[in-house]
Design an enzyme around this catalytic site. Structure first.
Site, PDB file in Angstrom:
ATOM      1  N   VAL A 162       0.821  -1.286   0.052  1.00  0.00           N
ATOM      2  CA  VAL A 162       0.036   0.141   0.113  1.00  0.00           C
ATOM      3  C   VAL A 162       0.663   1.167  -0.016  1.00  0.00           C
ATOM      4  CG1 VAL A 162      -1.452   1.327   1.401  1.00  0.00           C
ATOM      5  CG2 VAL A 162      -2.048  -1.041   1.144  1.00  0.00           C
ATOM      6  N   LYS A 185      14.873  -3.200   2.904  1.00  0.00           N
ATOM      7  CA  LYS A 185      13.799  -2.737   1.995  1.00  0.00           C
ATOM      8  C   LYS A 185      13.922  -1.322   1.459  1.00  0.00           C
ATOM      9  CE  LYS A 185       9.113  -4.330   2.398  1.00  0.00           C
ATOM     10  NZ  LYS A 185       7.878  -4.316   3.059  1.00  0.00           N
ATOM     11  N   LEU A 225      -7.222  -0.512  -2.548  1.00  0.00           N
ATOM     12  CA  LEU A 225      -6.523  -1.150  -3.873  1.00  0.00           C
ATOM     13  C   LEU A 225      -6.475  -2.621  -3.907  1.00  0.00           C
ATOM     14  CD1 LEU A 225      -3.243  -2.141  -2.996  1.00  0.00           C
ATOM     15  CD2 LEU A 225      -2.918   0.263  -3.252  1.00  0.00           C
ATOM     16  N   LYS A 237      -3.588 -15.320  -5.206  1.00  0.00           N
ATOM     17  CA  LYS A 237      -4.363 -15.001  -6.591  1.00  0.00           C
ATOM     18  C   LYS A 237      -3.314 -14.649  -7.549  1.00  0.00           C
ATOM     19  CE  LYS A 237      -5.273  -9.955  -5.777  1.00  0.00           C
ATOM     20  NZ  LYS A 237      -6.287  -9.121  -5.892  1.00  0.00           N
ATOM     21  N   CYS A 275      -5.605  -9.410   3.488  1.00  0.00           N
ATOM     22  CA  CYS A 275      -6.589  -8.531   3.971  1.00  0.00           C
ATOM     23  C   CYS A 275      -8.003  -9.300   4.499  1.00  0.00           C
ATOM     24  CB  CYS A 275      -6.747  -7.521   3.024  1.00  0.00           C
ATOM     25  SG  CYS A 275      -5.830  -6.378   2.606  1.00  0.00           S
TER      26      CYS A 275
HETATM   27  P1  NAD Z   1       3.056  -4.599   4.154  1.00  0.00           P
HETATM   28  O1  NAD Z   1       3.308  -5.656   5.141  1.00  0.00           O
HETATM   29  O2  NAD Z   1       3.512  -4.988   2.882  1.00  0.00           O
HETATM   30  O3  NAD Z   1       4.005  -3.322   4.502  1.00  0.00           O
HETATM   31  C1  NAD Z   1       4.061  -2.709   5.675  1.00  0.00           C
HETATM   32  C2  NAD Z   1       5.295  -1.846   5.897  1.00  0.00           C
HETATM   33  O4  NAD Z   1       5.266  -1.187   6.983  1.00  0.00           O
HETATM   34  C3  NAD Z   1       6.373  -2.794   5.909  1.00  0.00           C
HETATM   35  O5  NAD Z   1       7.506  -2.597   5.066  1.00  0.00           O
HETATM   36  C4  NAD Z   1       7.030  -2.644   7.482  1.00  0.00           C
HETATM   37  O6  NAD Z   1       8.505  -2.830   7.389  1.00  0.00           O
HETATM   38  C5  NAD Z   1       6.490  -1.158   7.620  1.00  0.00           C
HETATM   39  N1  NAD Z   1       6.508  -0.734   9.109  1.00  0.00           N
HETATM   40  C6  NAD Z   1       6.237  -1.478   9.935  1.00  0.00           C
HETATM   41  N2  NAD Z   1       6.310  -0.687  11.115  1.00  0.00           N
HETATM   42  C7  NAD Z   1       6.679   0.509  10.838  1.00  0.00           C
HETATM   43  C8  NAD Z   1       6.881   1.649  11.440  1.00  0.00           C
HETATM   44  N3  NAD Z   1       6.891   1.845  12.871  1.00  0.00           N
HETATM   45  N4  NAD Z   1       7.661   2.620  10.834  1.00  0.00           N
HETATM   46  C9  NAD Z   1       7.757   2.637   9.265  1.00  0.00           C
HETATM   47  N5  NAD Z   1       7.476   1.393   8.890  1.00  0.00           N
HETATM   48  C10 NAD Z   1       6.806   0.394   9.294  1.00  0.00           C
HETATM   49  O7  NAD Z   1       1.562  -4.320   4.505  1.00  0.00           O
HETATM   50  P2  NAD Z   1       0.350  -3.812   3.174  1.00  0.00           P
HETATM   51  O8  NAD Z   1       0.089  -5.090   2.467  1.00  0.00           O
HETATM   52  O9  NAD Z   1       0.997  -2.724   2.483  1.00  0.00           O
HETATM   53  O10 NAD Z   1      -0.833  -3.319   4.144  1.00  0.00           O
HETATM   54  C11 NAD Z   1      -0.542  -2.135   4.911  1.00  0.00           C
HETATM   55  C12 NAD Z   1      -2.062  -1.813   5.458  1.00  0.00           C
HETATM   56  O11 NAD Z   1      -2.996  -1.502   4.279  1.00  0.00           O
HETATM   57  C13 NAD Z   1      -2.882  -2.717   6.408  1.00  0.00           C
HETATM   58  O12 NAD Z   1      -3.318  -2.432   7.197  1.00  0.00           O
HETATM   59  C14 NAD Z   1      -3.454  -3.469   5.143  1.00  0.00           C
HETATM   60  O13 NAD Z   1      -4.655  -4.104   5.945  1.00  0.00           O
HETATM   61  C15 NAD Z   1      -3.941  -2.488   4.473  1.00  0.00           C
HETATM   62  N6  NAD Z   1      -4.507  -2.796   3.208  1.00  0.00           N
HETATM   63  C16 NAD Z   1      -3.679  -3.675   2.338  1.00  0.00           C
HETATM   64  C17 NAD Z   1      -3.926  -3.788   1.049  1.00  0.00           C
HETATM   65  C18 NAD Z   1      -3.196  -4.781   0.286  1.00  0.00           C
HETATM   66  O14 NAD Z   1      -3.711  -5.464  -0.761  1.00  0.00           O
HETATM   67  N7  NAD Z   1      -2.307  -5.340   0.565  1.00  0.00           N
HETATM   68  C19 NAD Z   1      -5.026  -3.245   0.585  1.00  0.00           C
HETATM   69  C20 NAD Z   1      -5.838  -2.384   1.300  1.00  0.00           C
HETATM   70  C21 NAD Z   1      -5.467  -1.859   2.594  1.00  0.00           C
END
Ligand code: NAD
Length: 430
Positions: free
Chosen positions: A12, A36, A153, A320, A260
């Site tokens: 995201v 990363k 997304l 998926k 999710c």
């Molecule tokens: P992800 O695990 O891919 O990424 C999260 C990132 O946050 C990681 O890179 C991690 O290192 C970083 N992080 C954690 N703690 C941190 C901190 N204190 N400071 C800075 N960085 C930190 O997660 P994602 O899939 O991108 O999802 C993020 C959020 O968005 C979640 O709440 C998820 O439910 C929501 N979301 C995800 C999607 C999806 O399709 N992946 C879609 C809609 C909403």
């Protein structure tokens, strides 16, 4: 042009950053994962998401995207800060808020001017208030505003979803702050809905729960169709033409997965129970989904018999197509169960094999679907990558020990597969 910080550059956060950079803003991406950040500095995206790498390279080169592990490099100059950290499922089934809390505690000390903090992570109802409380420990509450802006997304098409969202949901106590965030999104020309904080947070959970419900609904219909001799694909097509129903998220299969739906339905049920509600429907949605995966293995056993010593081929491991995300992938439950029953597994996925190997090192990973088919007692389709639709199925049949095909995503025509000599079994098809 605005100065924006994005905290957490996973699926995201990185897509959000690329999108805002593309709209001409200057974006600082902050992540605590040094590996990363280092990769991103070299224009390498740490996961597979079509279109992201090109955008990142272009806007980093133009000086609109910066990557850092230091909040102090990003926060003080930002007009907007998006929190995009993960909210995985805790052991209790609730959403884990540790990373959101950490992010707020790291932002707080560096706030130097009026800043709008936007929560994009999917968070339990009331988290906006929690973040506001944390930030208030570091700065005057008049110095910031908190806006909830849940993200919708879909992995696999995240870039196009970010550029053409169906709607922008904004929740805030301070409506003027929400309107500023709406302005930031104005070039996207998407409908905007402004609500209070808790309602915006709830819109995200309700949306995901509803989509998961559609999948569990059609999977329940599939089970009934199978027994009664109807074809669930045609049933879904017939249902979907009704404008009150619509065609989306009605593909029967081995259940939903990913980062999710599973955790969000569970978190919503947890929140409901904590408030003495009885989330019967959500419980059923989860139960049907878990069963869809295991039922697929029971079906395999019913066809092949005792799995011990058998070789089962699996095509598609990611949750998926078009992603390498293995979080809560149905393949993990299916492959693990086959192994528990004594079967050996050979598998192929266009991009998710390195990730799959981390959780399932015992699987034999193959270079092509044909290598998977070689000597297999059954072939399972678990994720519907497009390339599986184009296979030379006669060659697959000849390579197999016995031509048993379990199509967990209903991508093949049953009559055609039978004509080719397969014992073909779809989901919810007679
Ligand atoms: P992800 O695990 O891919 O990424 C999260 C990132 O946050 C990681 O890179 C991690 O290192 C970083 N992080 C954690 N703690 C941190 C901190 N204190 N400071 C800075 N960085 C930190 O997660 P994602 O899939 O991108 O999802 C993020 C959020 O968005 C979640 O709440 C998820 O439910 C929501 N979301 C995800 C999607 C999806 O399709 N992946 C879609 C809609 C909403």
């Amino acid at each position: 042009m605005a100065k924006i910080s994005v905290i957490g550059v996973g699926y995201v956060g990185l897509v959000t950053s690329a999108c805002f950079a593309d709209l001409g803003n200057e974006v600082y991406c902050v992540d605590i994962d040094e590996r990363k950040v280092e990769m991103l500095r070299q224009n390498k995206v740490p996961f597979f998401e079509p279109g992201v790498e090109e955008l990142i390279a272009r806007h980093a080169a133009a000086g609109r995207l910066h990557f850092t592990t230091h909040y102090e490099e990003a926060v003080p100059n930002s007009d907007f800060i998006f929190i995009c950290v993960g909210t995985p499922m805790a052991d209790t089934g609730a959403a884990e808020l540790r990373y959101v809390r950490m992010a707020a505690e790291s932002i707080g000390p560096h706030l130097q001017k009026y800043t709008i903090i936007i929560n994009k992570s999917t968070v339990p109802i009331g988290t906006g208030d929690m973040v506001t409380e944390i930030l208030s420990q570091y700065t005057d509450p008049g110095n910031f505003a908190l806006v909830s802006n849940p993200e919708f997304l879909r992995e696999g098409s995240a870039v196009s979803d970010a550029f053409s969202p169906d709607r922008i949901v904004l929740g805030a106590v301070d409506r003027a702050a929400a309107e500023k965030v709406a302005e930031l999104h104005a070039p996207l020309n998407a409908p905007v809905i402004i609500t209070d904080l808790r309602t915006a947070e709830m819109i995200k959970y309700a949306s995901n729960a509803f989509l998961a419900t559609r999948i569990s609904f059609i999977n329940e219909m599939a089970q009934i169709c199978e027994r009664l001799g109807a074809d669930v694909r045609e049933v879904a097509r017939g249902m979907g033409m009704d404008r009150r129903i619509g065609p989306h998220m009605l593909n029967a299969g081995v259940g939903y997965g990913g980062s999710c739906f599973g955790k969000d339905v569970s978190a919503l049920a947890y929140m409901a129970e904590a408030q003495d509600c009885h989330p019967q429907l959500l419980q059923a949605v989860m139960e049907i989904n878990e069963d869809a995966r295991l039922r697929f293995v029971r079906k395999l056993e019913g066809i092949v018999g005792d799995l011990s010593g058998r070789t089962i081929g699996v095509l598609g491991l990611s949750f998926k197509p078009n992603t390498d995300d293995m979080r809560d992938a149905p393949s993990i439950v299916i492959v693990t169960r086959i192994r528990e029953l004594g079967g050996g597994v050979k598998a192929y996925d266009p991009v998710a094999m390195p990730r799959a190997e981390e959780t399932m090192p015992w699987v034999t990973y193959c270079a092509t679907p044909y290598d998977v088919a070689k000597g297999a007692d059954a072939l399972l389709i678990v994720a519907e990558w497009n390339e599986f639709r184009q296979l030379d199925m006669a060659r697959i049949r000849d390579l197999m020990h016995q031509p048993v095909l379990l199509d967990g995503r209903n991508i093949y025509e049953p009559a055609e597969m039978r004509r080719l000599g397969f014992h073909y079994y779809g989901v919810g098809r007679p």
